[in-house]
Design an enzyme around this catalytic site. Structure first.
Site, PDB file in Angstrom:
ATOM      1  N   LYS A  73       0.849  -1.185   0.000  1.00 30.98           N
ATOM      2  CA  LYS A  73       0.000   0.000   0.000  1.00 30.98           C
ATOM      3  C   LYS A  73       0.893   1.246   0.000  1.00 30.98           C
ATOM      4  CE  LYS A  73      -3.901   1.922   2.647  1.00 30.98           C
ATOM      5  NZ  LYS A  73      -4.828   1.650   3.767  1.00 30.98           N
ATOM      6  N   SER A 123      -9.509   1.942   2.402  1.00 30.86           N
ATOM      7  CA  SER A 123      -8.557   2.741   1.656  1.00 30.86           C
ATOM      8  C   SER A 123      -7.488   1.919   0.930  1.00 30.86           C
ATOM      9  CB  SER A 123      -7.852   3.713   2.611  1.00 30.86           C
ATOM     10  OG  SER A 123      -7.173   3.002   3.644  1.00 30.86           O
ATOM     11  N   SER A 131     -10.447  -0.820   6.181  1.00 32.11           N
ATOM     12  CA  SER A 131      -9.633  -0.478   5.005  1.00 32.11           C
ATOM     13  C   SER A 131      -8.943  -1.666   4.353  1.00 32.11           C
ATOM     14  CB  SER A 131      -8.578   0.576   5.376  1.00 32.11           C
ATOM     15  OG  SER A 131      -9.199   1.822   5.602  1.00 32.11           O
TER      16      SER A 131
END
Length: 649
Positions: free
Chosen positions: A147, A222, A246
């Site tokens: 990420k 996210s 997320s």
């Protein structure tokens, strides 16, 4: 001429000049506030283009070393088999890295999931080839995606914010170091939502990431770039982060697996965040992969003494193999609804089916009720999330372009506290959950109230744990997530309850227990699932039209915000409830597995209307009643559990 006479008047001319000056000044101020973003973002986009060209060049060089390479068999291997073949030298590290480089580039072309290429992966590959077999780690040669928030030396960790650009990390984060020590090869960074506080995956720097199952939908957020890349086959293992969903939301939306581990189980040192310092609603690192076995292998590699040495704040608790491999029957708690939000029809079916399969496998399956969900979500979870009234978040967005998925939240946070409280008072009689959200956006106020909030969090955690222990549960099964939303959905929703409807259940459970939760694979590519006969249940455009209609109705309340007329409030609520009724008659969202006929649809709609009339009767009779959707109807409420409120004063 009269018009010329008016224009010749000096006061009118002065007023026009002043008005024009005010417009120009406003435009100048707006441009000045966004100046850093307007200069940094194009440079960041250009750096990404150059990085992807270098990535393609490396893939081409590796391809030239093995021109007959067929990547398909490599890409189809599960993680454990892939590692075994590389440890046994049956597959070369170059062939594996080349296969995933090429596939990741293809995935990016389709869904826009990459933010950066980690050039050092080539040097790391060469270093791994020099290791003796006894020195090879559990993830030897595995290409891994990260990420965007994970620090890698020499690369930005942007969080989707212009303020974080052009500030490359001075060193690798702890988890990145441990992964490399175990033989993994981080090769790309993936897209995120701006500020990491949206369940879409879009930011002004790198744009919108799409769901590979359905390009009209979001991959979730996210950690949406990770979910999309894994679903497209461009990575075999990825690392994300999770506060209130997320990891789990992208895993669910994209049809992959993810785990939010227990708080402080993995080091969070060297992971960027838009808002740091939260001790109650903590964010944790966690892996995403195609199957549960891959998640287990990743945790075996990470939960090591090496991580504890690099970050002494992380306790040394190795992966408990005897627990994971045990065949002992488990006591598993489950619930279909937490009394705060209703699951979608497909999610309710998934819980029932899973409960039955677990029972058939010999496990004990026990009903569980989540204590005080509404209190936990609004007062504790949102209270800690916006304890400072959003001041830190707004500071990070200063001079930035606000992404559409964050505009509602940011605009609400920017309102003066006095106006937030006034809106909370107005909404109290229309949508009490929206009212509670506005109250939480004001922040806790004083240090004493912050201390009281932390104390309330501890008390609730003890209450939840006591209930857990009273049933002697090993696992809790919950319907945590809705199917995938359309792109930009958060900006279309008009209230906090729509957001908590997406992941309120898993957020409260994680918040109370501090425990890890897993998002399994769901069939259907982000739609509502399938009937027993194979019929696909989909969410249609009327669902979005419903939100637009609700938006119009609720925004009308602001035109009459000085009015406390009970008749006006009832009229507004009638608009909302009859909008829901017309939606159910159209059967665009409802789910009728037993009798998918128009008669059944009308029956469900009549039940909704009857419930609303019951709501009014309870209100004007001065009684407060919780109204559950009638069990005679298989119509599932699209938004929330209806609640009857006392008569308006």
């Amino acid at each position: 001429m009269p018009g010329m006479i008016w224009l010749s008047h000096p006061l009118v001319v002065l007023l026009l000049v002043a008005l024009l000056g005010a417009v120009l000044l406003g435009a100048t101020v707006l441009f000045w506030r966004q100046a850093p973003a307007r200069s940094k973002i194009p440079r960041a986009q250009k750096r990404r283009e150059e990085a992807l060209r270098r990535m393609a060049a490396l893939a081409e060089r590796l391809r030239q070393q093995e021109p007959e390479l067929d990547p398909k068999p490599i890409l189809e291997l599960p993680l454990e088999k892939l590692v075994q073949k590389m440890l046994a030298d049956e597959l070369s590290l170059e062939s594996v890295l080349c296969s995933y480089l090429e596939e990741a580039l293809k995935a990016h072309q389709e869904v826009n999931c990459l933010t950066d290429f980690l050039d050092e992966c080539e040097d790391q590959l060469q270093a791994l080839k020099k290791l003796k077999k006894s020195e090879r780690g559990l993830l030897y040669g595995v290409p891994i995606s990260l990420k965007d928030t994970y620090d890698c030396m020499g690369h930005d960790s942007s969080c989707g914010l212009a303020q974080f650009l052009e500030k490359p990390a001075a060193k690798d984060g702890v988890i990145v170091k441990v992964l490399k020590a175990q033989g993994a090869i981080p090769f790309v960074k993936t897209n995120i939502s701006q500020t990491l506080q949206s369940y879409d995956c879009s930011n002004p720097i790198y744009g919108q990431t799409l769901n590979p199952q359905n390009l009209k939908k979001t991959p979730g957020g996210s950690s949406g770039g990770e979910g999309a890349l894994l679903a497209e086959g461009g990575s075999i293992l990825g690392m994300g982060t999770d506060t209130g969903g997320s990891i789990r939301i992208p895993a669910s939306f994209c049809g992959v697996c993810g785990i939010r581990v227990t708080g402080y189980r993995l080091s969070y040192s060297g992971v960027a965040s838009a808002v740091k310092g939260r001790k109650a609603g903590i964010t944790v690192a966690g892996p995403l992969a195609r199957d549960v076995e891959s998640l287990a292998l990743c945790l075996r590699a990470l939960l090591s003494e090496h991580m504890h040495r690099l970050d002494p704040t992380t306790p040394f608790l190795p992966f408990r193999e005897q627990v994971y491999s045990s065949n002992r029957p488990l006591r598993i708690g489950y619930y279909e609804s937490d009394g705060f939000t209703q699951p979608s029809p497909s999610m309710a079916r998934a819980v029932k089916l899973t409960s039955r399969l677990l029972r058939d496998a010999g496990h004990q399956v026990i009903p569980f009720s989540v204590p005080r969900t509404e209190y936990a979500f609004f007062h504790l979870y949102q209270g800690t999330l916006f304890a400072d009234g959003g001041a830190t978040l707004l500071e990070k967005l200063q001079g930035d372009i606000v992404d559409p998925s964050m505009k509602n939240t940011v605009n609400s946070l920017r309102l003066p506290d006095s106006l937030k409280r006034f809106l909370a008072w107005i909404w109290k009689y229309i949508e009490p959950r929206v009212s509670q959200t506005f109250e939480m956006l004001c922040g806790v106020g004083t240090p004493k109230k912050l201390w009281e909030l932390h104390q309330a969090v501890e008390e609730y955690q003890q209450e939840f744990i006591a209930k857990w222990r009273s049933l002697d549960l090993d696992v809790l099964l919950s319907p945590a997530l809705d199917p995938a939303f359309y792109i930009g959905y958060p900006a279309k929703a008009n209230s906090g309850e729509r957001i908590c409807g997406a992941f309120g259940g898993c957020a409260v459970y994680r918040f109370a227990m501090g425990r890890g939760t897993v998002s399994p694979v769901y069939e259907g590519g982000g739609d509502l699932g399938q009937e027993p006969d194979g019929t696909q249940v989909t969410r249609h455009s009327s669902w979005r039209s419903f939100y637009i209609l609700i938006q119009v109705c609720t925004q009308c309340s602001f035109l009459l915000k000085n009015t406390r007329s009970a008749s006006f409030l009832l009229l507004l609520e009638a608009h909302q409830k009859f909008s829901l009724l017309s939606l159910c008659v159209a059967a665009e969202y409802t789910d009728f597995p037993d009798d998918p006929s128009m008669g059944s649809r009308v029956k469900g709609s009549i039940n909704i209307l009857t419930g609303w009339l019951h709501d009014l009767w309870s209100r004007w009779g001065g009684r407060a009643v919780d109204f559950l959707w009638p069990s005679t109807s298989s119509c599932s409420p699209p938004v929330q559990l209806l609640r009857c409120y006392p008569r308006l004063q």
